[in-house]
Design a protein around this motif. Structure first.
Motif, PDB file in Angstrom:
ATOM      1  N   HIS A   8       0.874  -1.018   0.136  1.00 16.09           N
ATOM      2  CA  HIS A   8      -0.025  -0.093   0.006  1.00 16.09           C
ATOM      3  C   HIS A   8       1.133   1.324   0.095  1.00 16.09           C
ATOM      4  O   HIS A   8       1.273   1.701   1.051  1.00 16.09           O
ATOM      5  N   VAL A   9       1.206   1.833  -1.094  1.00 21.17           N
ATOM      6  CA  VAL A   9       1.935   2.994  -1.466  1.00 21.17           C
ATOM      7  C   VAL A   9       1.412   4.017  -2.335  1.00 21.17           C
ATOM      8  O   VAL A   9       0.290   3.420  -3.089  1.00 21.17           O
ATOM      9  N   HIS A  10       1.847   5.111  -2.159  1.00 17.32           N
ATOM     10  CA  HIS A  10       1.243   6.188  -3.054  1.00 17.32           C
ATOM     11  C   HIS A  10       2.374   7.071  -3.613  1.00 17.32           C
ATOM     12  O   HIS A  10       2.894   7.887  -3.001  1.00 17.32           O
ATOM     13  N   LEU A  11       2.957   6.372  -4.651  1.00 17.73           N
ATOM     14  CA  LEU A  11       4.557   6.832  -4.883  1.00 17.73           C
ATOM     15  C   LEU A  11       4.181   8.309  -5.627  1.00 17.73           C
ATOM     16  O   LEU A  11       5.295   9.203  -5.683  1.00 17.73           O
ATOM     17  N   ASP A  12       3.103   8.546  -6.218  1.00 18.92           N
ATOM     18  CA  ASP A  12       3.028   9.745  -6.865  1.00 18.92           C
ATOM     19  C   ASP A  12       1.977  10.718  -6.240  1.00 18.92           C
ATOM     20  O   ASP A  12       1.047  11.649  -6.548  1.00 18.92           O
ATOM     21  N   PHE A  46      12.858  -1.750  -0.352  1.00 18.70           N
ATOM     22  CA  PHE A  46      11.482  -2.388  -0.753  1.00 18.70           C
ATOM     23  C   PHE A  46      11.805  -2.766  -2.438  1.00 18.70           C
ATOM     24  O   PHE A  46      11.941  -1.746  -3.291  1.00 18.70           O
ATOM     25  N   THR A  47      11.655  -4.022  -2.754  1.00 20.82           N
ATOM     26  CA  THR A  47      11.844  -4.317  -4.025  1.00 20.82           C
ATOM     27  C   THR A  47      10.526  -4.671  -4.919  1.00 20.82           C
ATOM     28  O   THR A  47      10.502  -4.683  -6.267  1.00 20.82           O
ATOM     29  N   THR A  48       9.533  -4.692  -4.080  1.00 24.81           N
ATOM     30  CA  THR A  48       8.238  -4.675  -4.759  1.00 24.81           C
ATOM     31  C   THR A  48       7.165  -3.725  -3.967  1.00 24.81           C
ATOM     32  O   THR A  48       7.223  -3.937  -2.992  1.00 24.81           O
ATOM     33  N   VAL A  49       6.328  -3.010  -4.918  1.00 20.08           N
ATOM     34  CA  VAL A  49       5.333  -2.263  -4.165  1.00 20.08           C
ATOM     35  C   VAL A  49       3.952  -2.484  -5.000  1.00 20.08           C
ATOM     36  O   VAL A  49       4.122  -2.685  -6.100  1.00 20.08           O
ATOM     37  N   VAL A  77       3.396  -3.086  -8.782  1.00 21.42           N
ATOM     38  CA  VAL A  77       2.093  -3.566  -9.224  1.00 21.42           C
ATOM     39  C   VAL A  77       0.782  -2.536  -8.942  1.00 21.42           C
ATOM     40  O   VAL A  77       0.913  -1.866  -8.174  1.00 21.42           O
ATOM     41  N   THR A  78       0.156  -2.373 -10.078  1.00 17.83           N
ATOM     42  CA  THR A  78      -0.707  -1.276 -10.014  1.00 17.83           C
ATOM     43  C   THR A  78      -1.936  -1.885  -9.463  1.00 17.83           C
ATOM     44  O   THR A  78      -2.432  -2.902  -9.749  1.00 17.83           O
ATOM     45  N   ALA A  79      -2.738  -0.958  -9.094  1.00 26.15           N
ATOM     46  CA  ALA A  79      -4.151  -1.098  -8.403  1.00 26.15           C
ATOM     47  C   ALA A  79      -5.130   0.030  -8.670  1.00 26.15           C
ATOM     48  O   ALA A  79      -4.818   1.167  -8.751  1.00 26.15           O
TER      49      ALA A  79
END
Length: 80
Positions: A8-12, A46-49, A77-79
């Motif tokens: 659960h990230v919000h990179l943008d 973190f290698t996967t988000v 991985v996009t959601a």
């Protein structure tokens, strides 16, 4: 140790911009910020988000750039 996974990230996005401050920036600011955030996330181990809540398919573009080796970042991985 294997790479960490954050689901659960919000990179943008950025916690300093929100509410009344958000409208003063163009939509492209978030595209640029996510490049920095992706590199920092990778550096943190973190290698996967899983990026959630992205606007205008920013996360898809980020994933494509990382997959093509154009920028540094974790597997995204996009959601929707």
């Amino acid at each position: 140790m294997p790479g960490l996974i954050d689901m659960h990230v919000h990179l943008d996005s950025h916690p300093g911009y929100g509410g009344y401050t958000g409208p003063q920036f163009s939509d492209r600011l978030w595209s640029v910020l996510q490049v920095k955030h992706a590199g920092e996330t990778l550096d943190a181990g973190f290698t996967t988000v899983r990026n959630v809540g992205s606007d205008a398919f920013n996360d898809v573009g980020l994933r494509q750039a990382i997959d093509e080796g154009k920028i540094r970042g974790p597997r995204v991985v996009t959601a929707a």
